[in-house]
Design a protein around this motif. Structure first.
Motif, PDB file in Angstrom:
ATOM      1  N   ASN A  86      47.306  21.822  33.371  1.00 26.34           N
ATOM      2  CA  ASN A  86      48.136  20.910  34.158  1.00 26.34           C
ATOM      3  C   ASN A  86      48.581  19.688  33.361  1.00 26.34           C
ATOM      4  OD1 ASN A  86      47.793  22.620  36.423  1.00 26.34           O
ATOM      5  ND2 ASN A  86      45.834  21.634  36.853  1.00 26.34           N
ATOM      6  N   GLY A  87      48.954  19.898  32.117  1.00 24.57           N
ATOM      7  CA  GLY A  87      49.496  18.836  31.295  1.00 24.57           C
ATOM      8  C   GLY A  87      48.483  17.888  30.684  1.00 24.57           C
ATOM      9  N   LYS A  88      47.194  18.165  30.840  1.00 17.53           N
ATOM     10  CA  LYS A  88      46.198  17.299  30.203  1.00 17.53           C
ATOM     11  C   LYS A  88      45.094  18.113  29.543  1.00 17.53           C
ATOM     12  CE  LYS A  88      44.680  16.140  34.809  1.00 17.53           C
ATOM     13  NZ  LYS A  88      44.060  15.267  35.731  1.00 17.53           N
ATOM     14  N   GLN A  89      44.501  17.502  28.526  1.00 22.18           N
ATOM     15  CA  GLN A  89      43.413  18.139  27.788  1.00 22.18           C
ATOM     16  C   GLN A  89      42.134  18.080  28.623  1.00 22.18           C
ATOM     17  OE1 GLN A  89      45.017  19.811  25.024  1.00 22.18           O
ATOM     18  NE2 GLN A  89      43.156  19.237  23.984  1.00 22.18           N
ATOM     19  N   ILE A  90      41.471  19.236  28.741  1.00 22.00           N
ATOM     20  CA  ILE A  90      40.163  19.255  29.400  1.00 22.00           C
ATOM     21  C   ILE A  90      39.181  20.002  28.512  1.00 22.00           C
ATOM     22  CG2 ILE A  90      41.219  19.225  31.700  1.00 22.00           C
ATOM     23  CD1 ILE A  90      39.897  22.115  31.939  1.00 22.00           C
ATOM     24  N   GLN A  91      37.924  19.715  28.738  1.00 22.14           N
ATOM     25  CA  GLN A  91      36.860  20.374  27.986  1.00 22.14           C
ATOM     26  C   GLN A  91      36.225  21.436  28.878  1.00 22.14           C
ATOM     27  OE1 GLN A  91      33.091  18.283  27.181  1.00 22.14           O
ATOM     28  NE2 GLN A  91      33.510  18.696  25.017  1.00 22.14           N
ATOM     29  N   ILE A  92      36.260  22.665  28.410  1.00 18.65           N
ATOM     30  CA  ILE A  92      35.572  23.751  29.115  1.00 18.65           C
ATOM     31  C   ILE A  92      34.188  23.847  28.500  1.00 18.65           C
ATOM     32  CG2 ILE A  92      35.537  26.224  29.547  1.00 18.65           C
ATOM     33  CD1 ILE A  92      38.551  26.134  29.770  1.00 18.65           C
ATOM     34  N   LYS A  93      33.185  23.683  29.333  1.00 21.23           N
ATOM     35  CA  LYS A  93      31.815  23.545  28.834  1.00 21.23           C
ATOM     36  C   LYS A  93      31.026  24.843  28.715  1.00 21.23           C
ATOM     37  CE  LYS A  93      31.689  18.891  30.485  1.00 21.23           C
ATOM     38  NZ  LYS A  93      31.777  18.162  31.683  1.00 21.23           N
ATOM     39  N   ASP A  94      31.400  25.864  29.507  1.00 22.35           N
ATOM     40  CA  ASP A  94      30.605  27.087  29.489  1.00 22.35           C
ATOM     41  C   ASP A  94      31.423  28.294  29.948  1.00 22.35           C
ATOM     42  OD1 ASP A  94      30.717  26.917  32.322  1.00 22.35           O
ATOM     43  OD2 ASP A  94      28.809  25.859  32.406  1.00 22.35           O
TER      44      ASP A  94
END
Length: 164
Positions: A86-94
């Motif tokens: 959705n237009g932003k950087q996110i961290q996928i943790k697992d």
């Protein structure tokens, strides 16, 4: 000029292994377990089976994405993994979080790139290898630093650029 018999034998083995592992039947039969593809340890010449592992990982990843096997793809990722949603950087943790966001991370465009990719045209740099123009990166490190004496090779997805 006469070649060393051991060197010639090694080259023939590498060619035969590349042909065998690039076949569709082999691609379907190799499944990683806990992100590890088993490999033999380096032989006396100091050569490892890094080439074999790269080919095997490539085909397994390609098959898992084409088949939309979310769990298997998630098991091939090094976490945490940064992606754009959705237009932003996110961290996928697992793995669980990866599976939840799979359809937004592995877009139809990425699926097509992976499906059409040929191993001989993989993008390759000192950091790893990539599908397409860098949409999916995986590490081609031949040895897990934590397990220097291990007979296993660790390959993982290290980046997914789903915004390209």
């Amino acid at each position: 000029m006469m070649m060393n018999i051991k060197a010639t034998s090694m080259k023939l083995c590498l060619c035969a292994g590349a042909i065998l592992l690039s076949s569709p039947l082999m691609a379907q039969s190799v499944k990683p377990q806990n992100n590890i593809i088993h490999s033999k340890q380096a032989d006396n010449s100091g050569m490892s089976n890094c080439h074999y592992t790269t080919v095997g990982f490539f085909h397994v990843l390609q098959e898992n994405i084409v088949q939309k096997d979310k769990q298997s793809v998630a098991a091939m990722v090094k976490y945490p993994l940064w992606v754009q949603l959705n237009g932003k950087q996110i961290q996928i943790k697992d793995q669980q979080q990866f599976v939840e966001h799979y359809d937004a991370v592995i877009t139809p465009k990425i699926e097509k790139i992976v499906q059409d990719q040929k191993i001989k045209t993989l993008l390759s740099t000192y950091r790893g290898m990539a599908f397409g123009n860098g949409e999916i990166w995986f590490s081609n490190a031949c040895q897990d630093k934590a397990q220097k004496d291990s007979k296993m090779v660790r390959m993982q997805i290290i980046g997914i650029n789903n915004f390209m």
